[in-house]
Enzyme design. Structure first.
Site, mmCIF file in Angstrom:
data_model
loop_
_atom_site.group_PDB
_atom_site.id
_atom_site.type_symbol
_atom_site.label_atom_id
_atom_site.label_comp_id
_atom_site.label_asym_id
_atom_site.label_seq_id
_atom_site.Cartn_x
_atom_site.Cartn_y
_atom_site.Cartn_z
ATOM 1 N N SER A 98 0.817 -1.188 0.000
ATOM 2 C CA SER A 98 0.000 0.000 0.000
ATOM 3 C C SER A 98 0.866 1.259 0.000
ATOM 4 O O SER A 98 1.645 1.471 -0.922
ATOM 5 C CB SER A 98 -0.952 -0.029 1.199
ATOM 6 O OG SER A 98 -1.940 0.965 1.094
ATOM 7 N N ASP A 227 -9.228 -5.291 -5.104
ATOM 8 C CA ASP A 227 -8.657 -4.337 -4.148
ATOM 9 C C ASP A 227 -9.472 -3.044 -4.176
ATOM 10 O O ASP A 227 -9.425 -2.292 -5.144
ATOM 11 C CB ASP A 227 -7.195 -4.052 -4.496
ATOM 12 C CG ASP A 227 -6.444 -3.327 -3.401
ATOM 13 O OD1 ASP A 227 -7.064 -2.476 -2.729
ATOM 14 O OD2 ASP A 227 -5.242 -3.596 -3.216
ATOM 15 N N HIS A 256 -7.287 -5.799 -0.562
ATOM 16 C CA HIS A 256 -6.084 -5.093 -0.131
ATOM 17 C C HIS A 256 -5.318 -5.905 0.912
ATOM 18 O O HIS A 256 -4.102 -5.815 0.999
ATOM 19 C CB HIS A 256 -6.489 -3.733 0.432
ATOM 20 C CG HIS A 256 -5.428 -2.681 0.351
ATOM 21 N ND1 HIS A 256 -4.734 -2.407 -0.809
ATOM 22 C CD2 HIS A 256 -4.937 -1.820 1.295
ATOM 23 C CE1 HIS A 256 -3.880 -1.415 -0.584
ATOM 24 N NE2 HIS A 256 -3.983 -1.053 0.685
#
Length: 278
Positions: A98, A227, A256
């Protein structure tokens, strides 16, 4: 408990160093809000297999020092560099998740590949989700500003409401327990309000396109097709297309939080990539 100091302002940062000192080195950079605990399903098994697994808590996160300043991208990437310098790590595989992918890319821009041999971008937000001259299909920056304001008003609700989408719990495939989801929601509060909001303020203008095209080490991009935090088309697929020679692995129906739901598959990909078998 091991700590090191940042090179810019001597912020005290916590790190972990698992596995044999002479094993292949993998340095994990956590996503927003989390500390090293998010990587437990990677660091523990890989360290037991002979990899040296290193990670740290970003400033304002986990067991690192709570500070007001230093949340610009150069300083954050510099903190990563200070860790590599502190342990004198070489031939490193950088693994970012991320927001951690942004720090990894900026580190390569600032410091190059003297210490880093390869990089893995997992569920990354690089090169940035916002609309720009390089990305006319991106999200309206004002929409991201509005999202940040909602986050500031009630972080607790944001974390609780977003947990199911984070792990793509509405889709078939590997799942995590309710207890684990609750644990990870709680761990999000390990980031201070200052740190959590400061990272969000970077996103409306984030554009790493000029940096990604100059990366000159092998890069593996791992992304979930579902995601919701970093939509594949806006982030992972673009990153893989921009980095020369990058390889893209898309995990179908993964969200995610694929580091937990798809831990076994991710570990297989990491082993193969680190050892040159990808």
């Amino acid at each position: 408990m091991p700590y090191f100091e940042s090179a810019t302002d001597r912020t005290r940062l916590h790190f972990v160093d698992y596995g044999p000192s002479d094993g292949p080195v993998v340095v994990f950079v956590a996503g927003s809000y989390f500390g090293t605990e998010m990587w437990e399903y990677q660091m523990l098994p890989l360290a037991a297999e002979g990899f040296r697994c290193v990670g740290f808590d970003r400033r304002g996160h986990g067991r690192s020092e709570d500070v007001w300043d230093g949340f610009d991208l150069d300083t954050l990437a510099g903190d990563l560099g200070a860790l590599l310098d502190h342990l004198d790590l070489r031939e490193v595989t950088l693994v970012g998740h991320s927001f951690g992918t942004v720090e990894a890319v900026r580190y390569l821009t600032l410091r190059g590949t003297e210490r880093v041999a390869r990089a893995v971008l997992v569920g990354g937000i690089a090169p940035g989700p916002a609309r720009s001259a390089d990305h006319p299909q991106g999200l309206d920056p004002e929409l991201i500003h509005s999202f940040n304001e909602t986050f500031r008003q009630d972080r607790a609700k944001f974390f609780a409401d977003g947990a199911d989408a984070f792990f793509a719990r509405h889709l078939p495939g590997p799942q995590v327990s309710d207890a684990y989801v609750a644990h990870m929601v709680d761990r999000c509060h390990g980031a201070t309000a200052r740190a959590a909001t400061a990272l969000g303020e970077i996103l409306p203008s984030l554009n790493l396109v000029p940096e990604l095209v100059k990366i000159d080490c092998p890069v593996l991009v791992v992304h979930g097709s579902a995601d919701a935090s970093a939509p594949l088309a806006l982030t992972g697929r673009r990153a893989a297309a921009l980095v020369p020679g990058a390889e893209l692995h898309v995990y179908e129906d993964a969200g995610h939080g694929l580091f937990a739901t798809h831990a076994g598959r991710l570990n297989d990909d990491l082993r193969a990539f680190v050892l040159g078998r990808a």
